[in-house]
Enzyme design. Sequence first.
Site, mmCIF file in Angstrom:
data_model
loop_
_atom_site.group_PDB
_atom_site.id
_atom_site.type_symbol
_atom_site.label_atom_id
_atom_site.label_comp_id
_atom_site.label_asym_id
_atom_site.label_seq_id
_atom_site.Cartn_x
_atom_site.Cartn_y
_atom_site.Cartn_z
ATOM 1 N N ASP A 1 0.825 -1.194 0.000
ATOM 2 C CA ASP A 1 0.000 0.000 0.000
ATOM 3 C C ASP A 1 0.868 1.257 0.000
ATOM 4 O OD1 ASP A 1 -2.757 1.135 0.341
ATOM 5 O OD2 ASP A 1 -1.889 1.901 2.210
ATOM 6 N N GLU B 1 1.606 -0.687 -5.075
ATOM 7 C CA GLU B 1 0.580 0.294 -5.383
ATOM 8 C C GLU B 1 1.304 1.631 -5.444
ATOM 9 O OE1 GLU B 1 -3.296 2.664 -3.689
ATOM 10 O OE2 GLU B 1 -1.574 2.141 -2.463
#
Length: 530
Positions: free
Chosen positions: A206, A265
């Site tokens: 993330d 990401e």
Amino acid sequence: MTSSVTDEWWREAVIYQVYVRSFADTDGDGVGDLAGVRSRLSHLVELGVDAVWLTPFYPSPMADGGYDVADYQGVDPLFGTVRDFDALLDEAHRSGVRVLVDIVPNHTSEQHAWFRAALGAPPGDPARDWYMFRDGRGENGELPPNDWESIFGGPAWTRVDDGQWYLHLFSPEQPDLNWRNPEVRSAFADILRFWLDRGVDGFRIDVAHGMIKHPELPDTGMEHQIGLLGHGDLPYFDQDEVHEIYREWRKLLDSYPGARIGVAEAWASTSERLARYVRPDELHQAFNFALLESEWSAKLFRGVVDASMQATGAVGATTTWVLGNHDVQRPVTRYGDGEQGLRRARAAALLTLALPGSVYIYQGEELGLSEVVDLPDEVRQDPIWTRSGGTDPGRDGCRIPIPWEGAQAPFGFGPADSVASWLPVPESWESMSVAVQRDTDGSTLRLYQHALALRREHAALGDGTMRWLSTPDDVLAFTRDPGFALAMNFGADPVELEVPGRVLCASGPVEAADGRVVLPGETAVWLDRS
């Protein structure tokens, strides 16, 4: 499984994102859980995916749906236990499905023991150096250290009782870690080992581009910085030093058997900068959001494909193709909603599944689900909604629980006697359920199942190369060796194309005979040319 027997399985894998809260609920509390994922694994096997990516299930106050982690080595009781995770992992592996877990290294929860220690320590104490604490500006330090904005709205700084400020690029409940501190890096190496030792096949990382900030924390001098995400030069994203972290992580991943992977990401201003995350000594994949962001246009889609493949090819990697996830509006709605949106989303899915590289499917895309835009204000839970004062609806609309079966909402999401689901499921989704679509010729689920089966069987699909064909302005067509072609009509009117071959799969009705194809508007077709 064709891809799972190769050392570089990720280069052509189809990976399915499970938003755990909204997949399946087994204990009747209205929230999805790990046992629920396990109970519905057969759906993923029937669909034909190679791997599943699980969103965070760690202990958390849930200020941001679990992306505010209080303990990276456990399971929140809301989602089950570590034993539930191990059982899910074992059954997935027995079914031939690899498992990726979400790791959230940019920030923790404010309830994490590390942050509680930092708050309890005086300024200058080593415990504070785990996070981004700074003195404020102004005569008495009453102003934030700089002009950085939170992704969720408002300033990216919050002041604590002793007068210092801490950085949070997201909500105040998500303080940013200081990745220049070697103790932070060592702690996360231990966290990765904890899950790798349990047998996970990799990590989705993330905010992979955000862990390193410019050392001087300079002002941006810009308003509305959120709109520049991935499109501008910001001092808190995509800093060159972040790649040092991923070189360390790659060595750790490579020290385990079974080709464990890291997936970034990451938002970057160009395809070339994004490709830096997947250089041979760094991560294996990076989400390519350019296609997701593109308007419906043959020219724009082709430009994204060319730029993406050129950039990743230059570093020896393959491209990932992404149409949606838990943070963005669903493709059906983004492409126009209703029948047109669904028609376009089905065609776009066939395009991504035919392109060289790896494909990510967000849960519900295989059902053709649309964004739920009319949620009552009182059920919304996304911090974007609350931080914006109710002016931005946030991401709840793409996180509605999956409809599985039955004639009444929430359509088998939980036990028959369970409470309502954490977000309400529209009554209109009865006809969209897995059970209905499984038995309906031409359904979106049947289309995905057929396309994924063909992708495994056809030698031309997966990793490899492609060659564009000459087409009218509103049409894209390419061939892949041996013996495959795709044609996709972005326009509203039918077109007749000279693309010989036998129809393998189509997103809508097509006519093919005598070496020609009549392709309706907003439709894609796969052809076998062998």
